[in-house]
Design a protein around this motif. Structure first.
Motif, PDB file in Angstrom:
ATOM      1  N   TRP A   1      -2.771   7.876   7.254  1.00 16.06           N
ATOM      2  CA  TRP A   1      -3.681   7.648   6.121  1.00 16.06           C
ATOM      3  C   TRP A   1      -3.052   6.591   5.230  1.00 16.06           C
ATOM      4  O   TRP A   1      -2.043   6.825   4.595  1.00 16.06           O
ATOM      5  N   PHE A   2      -3.664   5.396   5.214  1.00 17.34           N
ATOM      6  CA  PHE A   2      -3.118   4.261   4.462  1.00 17.34           C
ATOM      7  C   PHE A   2      -4.076   3.890   3.348  1.00 17.34           C
ATOM      8  O   PHE A   2      -5.296   3.836   3.547  1.00 17.34           O
TER       9      PHE A   2
ATOM     10  N   GLY B   1       0.820  -1.201   0.000  1.00 16.36           N
ATOM     11  CA  GLY B   1       0.000   0.000   0.000  1.00 16.36           C
ATOM     12  C   GLY B   1       0.856   1.253   0.000  1.00 16.36           C
ATOM     13  O   GLY B   1       2.061   1.214  -0.267  1.00 16.36           O
ATOM     14  N   SER B   2       0.211   2.378   0.329  1.00 25.94           N
ATOM     15  CA  SER B   2       0.894   3.675   0.337  1.00 25.94           C
ATOM     16  C   SER B   2       0.408   4.501   1.518  1.00 25.94           C
ATOM     17  O   SER B   2      -0.777   4.439   1.888  1.00 25.94           O
ATOM     18  N   TYR B   3       1.326   5.250   2.103  1.00 24.67           N
ATOM     19  CA  TYR B   3       0.972   6.240   3.112  1.00 24.67           C
ATOM     20  C   TYR B   3       0.900   7.604   2.429  1.00 24.67           C
ATOM     21  O   TYR B   3       1.895   8.103   1.912  1.00 24.67           O
TER      22      TYR B   3
ATOM     23  N   ILE C   1       5.793  -2.165   1.212  1.00 22.23           N
ATOM     24  CA  ILE C   1       5.260  -3.324   1.925  1.00 22.23           C
ATOM     25  C   ILE C   1       5.365  -3.009   3.412  1.00 22.23           C
ATOM     26  O   ILE C   1       6.448  -2.872   3.965  1.00 22.23           O
ATOM     27  N   GLN C   2       4.206  -2.845   4.052  1.00 23.12           N
ATOM     28  CA  GLN C   2       4.155  -2.527   5.472  1.00 23.12           C
ATOM     29  C   GLN C   2       4.154  -3.824   6.289  1.00 23.12           C
ATOM     30  O   GLN C   2       3.390  -4.746   6.015  1.00 23.12           O
ATOM     31  N   THR C   3       5.034  -3.883   7.285  1.00 19.75           N
ATOM     32  CA  THR C   3       5.125  -5.064   8.150  1.00 19.75           C
ATOM     33  C   THR C   3       3.865  -5.203   8.987  1.00 19.75           C
ATOM     34  O   THR C   3       3.396  -4.235   9.603  1.00 19.75           O
TER      35      THR C   3
END
Length: 455
Positions: free
Chosen positions: A156-157, A19-21, A190-192
Motif C-alpha cells: 500500500w503506497f 511517498g509512504s508505505y 524516496i522509493q527507487t
C-alpha cells in the motif's frame, strides 16, 4: 528505499518517488479471508475449478513476506502507471523476491489514505458480476476467492505525485519460499524507481520565480516524465550542488536554500556530481525594503504629480502617482445656483457643492462586529483594509465626490476609484501617516487624521 534490482536495467536510470508505505495488514488479511469464507458458505463458483464451493472448501490465505515485497514495488509502480505495467519496459511478472513472484495481481486506487479495506472492497464489488454472469470485470474478485492460491501479500503506497494518492497492490500465489512476517511501515521515504531513459521529458527546479527581499525558499530538483505525464525526483538529491551567478542579489546554499537580498535577477544552477548542469532557475527579487522620498513633482488641478522613493540598499526607485489637485473653486450665488470659478485654471462650473460630510471608520481585520466608529481604528496591521463610511454629505448629487490624500503611499495604498459612499485604504507598510479626505468641488470641507500603521 531499494527496488527489486541492485542496478538500473538496460537503457534505464534510477529515479526517486516520494511517498509512504502504510500497513493495515492484519485487518486486510482478515477481510480477504472473510470474503473467501463467504464464497464457500454461499456456494459461489470457484474460478480455479469452475465448481461451486462448499463450506468445507474454505481455506484461508496465509501471508507471504516475499509477496508483500513484490506488492510494495508494484503498488508504487501501479500508482504511477495507473495499470499493470512497469516504467522499465519489463512485464510485471519480473518483480521477484527470493525467487517468489506473483501469479495474479490486483490493483486498486483511491483518494483515501486512512485504510486499505476500502480498496479491497473495490475488488469485492465485482462479486455480483461473477455470480450472475454479468459483463463487468471480475478478475480481482476471482483472485480473492480462487482455491488455487494459498498465499497473499499486499503493498500500500501513498504519494502526492500520483493521480490518486493511494494505490493497493495484491499479489497471489500457490507457493511460498520464506516467512510470513509483516514488513514495517515506511513514512516519507524516496522509493527507487527503475525507468527508461527515453521516458524522461525534462529536468527542472521547483520553486517560486519571484521573491521579496529578505525571503528564503528551498528549490527542489524534479524530473518530468513523458508517459505517464508526472514528475518524480532525482534518487540522490544530496549529490547535487547549487550555485548562484549573482549572490549579491540571491545566494543559494549547496542544498538549494535561496536567500534574497537585493532587487534584480539571479540565475540558480543545479549541478550534477560530474559538474554538468541538471537545471537552471531564474529568480526575480523585488525590493520590499523601506524607501525614502527623494523627489516630488507636485500635481496641479490639470496634471498629476509624482513622488519618487528610493531604497538605500537596492538603490531601487519607485514612482508613486500624486492625484491631480481639486480645482480651487470660488463660488458666487446666482439664479438659485452657485457658480464656481477655479482660481488656478479658470474652469467654471455651476452647482451647490458640499458644505459638510462625516465619515465613520472600521478595520476589516481588527474591528469587532460590523460597527463603524467616528474615530479611526488604532490597530491597523499590514495587509488589512481601513473602510470609511461617508454619510451626512450635502450639496448637489453629482458633485459629492471626495478625494483622499496621504503623506506616505508606501505605507497606505489609496483608492483608485471615485470616492462617494465608502472609502477603502489598504495598509501596505508600517509607520505614521497623515490622511486627508476632502470635497473635490469644495476642498475647504475636509477631515484630517493621523494613523498608526503596522504591527
Amino acid at each position: 528505499m531499494p527496488c527489486d534490482i541492485q542496478k538500473p536495467s538496460q537503457n534505464c536510470v534510477f529515479l526517486g518517488v516520494h511517498g509512504s508505505y502504510f500497513t493495515d495488514k492484519e485487518k486486510a488479511l482478515k477481510r480477504i479471508n472473510d470474503i473467501r469464507k463467504e464464497a464457500c458458505n454461499e456456494g459461489v463458483k470457484d474460478p480455479d475449478t469452475n465448481k461451486k464451493f462448499k463450506p468445507s472448501d474454505y481455506k484461508p490465505l496465509k501471508w507471504s513476506t516475499n509477496l508483500e515485497f513484490v506488492s510494495r514495488i508494484r503498488a508504487f509502480e501501479g500508482g504511477l502507471t495507473m495499470g499493470h505495467k512497469r516504467l522499465n519496459g519489463k512485464d510485471i511478472w519480473t518483480v521477484q523476491k527470493n525467487g517468489v513472484r506473483s501469479w495474479s495481481e490486483n490493483l486498486a486506487w483511491n483518494w483515501d489514505s486512512a485504510n486499505s479495506i476500502d480498496m479491497i472492497n473495490q475488488w469485492y464489488d465485482e462479486k455480483k458480476d461473477w455470480v450472475t454472469g454479468g459483463k463487468g470485470v471480475t478478475g480481482h474478485y476471482e483472485s480473492l476467492i480462487s482455491s488455487g492460491f494459498n498465499y497473499v501479500g499486499l503493498g500500500w503506497f501513498n504519494s502526492k505525485c500520483t493521480k490518486y494518492p493511494s494505490c493497493l497492490a495484491g499479489s497471489f500465489s500457490a507457493t511460498n519460499k520464506g516467512g510470513e512476517d509483516y514488513i514495517e511501515e515506511k513514512r516519507d521515504i524516496i522509493q527507487t524507481l527503475d525507468v527508461l531513459k527515453s521516458s524522461i521529458n525534462s529536468y527542472y527546479l521547483e520553486g517560486r520565480k519571484v521573491m521579496k527581499t529578505d525571503e528564503t525558499q528551498m528549490l527542489t530538483p524534479r524530473i518530468k516524465l513523458k508517459n505517464p505525464e508526472l514528475s518524480v525526483w532525482p534518487l540522490k538529491i544530496s549529490d547535487l550542488n547549487f550555485v548562484s551567478n549573482n549572490p549579491k542579489i540571491a545566494k543559494v546554499s549547496r542544498i538549494g536554500k535561496v536567500e534574497a537580498f537585493k532587487s534584480g535577477n539571479a540565475t540558480i544552477t543545479c549541478k550534477n556530481p560530474d559538474n554538468t548542469n541538471f537545471a537552471t532557475f531564474i529568480i526575480e527579487v523585488k525590493c520590499t525594503h523601506e524607501k525614502k522620498l527623494i523627489k516630488t513633482v507636485d500635481s496641479t488641478c490639470t496634471k498629476e504629480g509624482t513622488n519618487t522613493y528610493e531604497c538605500d540598499i537596492c538603490k531601487t526607485k519607485v514612482d508613486s502617482k500624486i492625484n491631480m489637485k481639486p480645482h480651487d473653486y470660488k463660488f458666487v450665488a446666482s439664479n438659485g445656483k452657485s457658480t464656481g470659478t477655479c482660481t488656478k485654471c479658470k474652469k467654471v462650473i455651476k452647482c451647490n457643492p458640499p458644505t459638510m460630510f462625516e465619515i465613520y471608520w472600521r478595520n476589516d481585520q481588527t474591528t469587532e462586529g460590523s460597527s463603524y466608529w467616528s474615530c479611526l481604528p488604532s490597530n491597523n496591521p499590514i495587509g488589512s483594509t481601513i473602510v470609511g463610511w461617508v454619510h451626512k454629505i450635502n450639496g448637489d448629487q453629482n458633485y459629492r465626490e471626495l478625494i483622499a490624500e496621504c503623506d506616505n503611499e508606501c505605507a497606505l495604498e489609496l483608492p483608485n476609484d471615485k470616492i462617494e459612499d465608502y472609502v477603502y485604504v489598504k495598509v501596505v507598510g508600517s509607520g505614521t501617516v497623515n490622511l486627508t479626505i476632502y470635497s473635490k468641488y469644495n476642498p475647504t470641507v475636509k477631515h484630517s487624521y493621523e494613523l498608526y500603521l503596522g504591527d
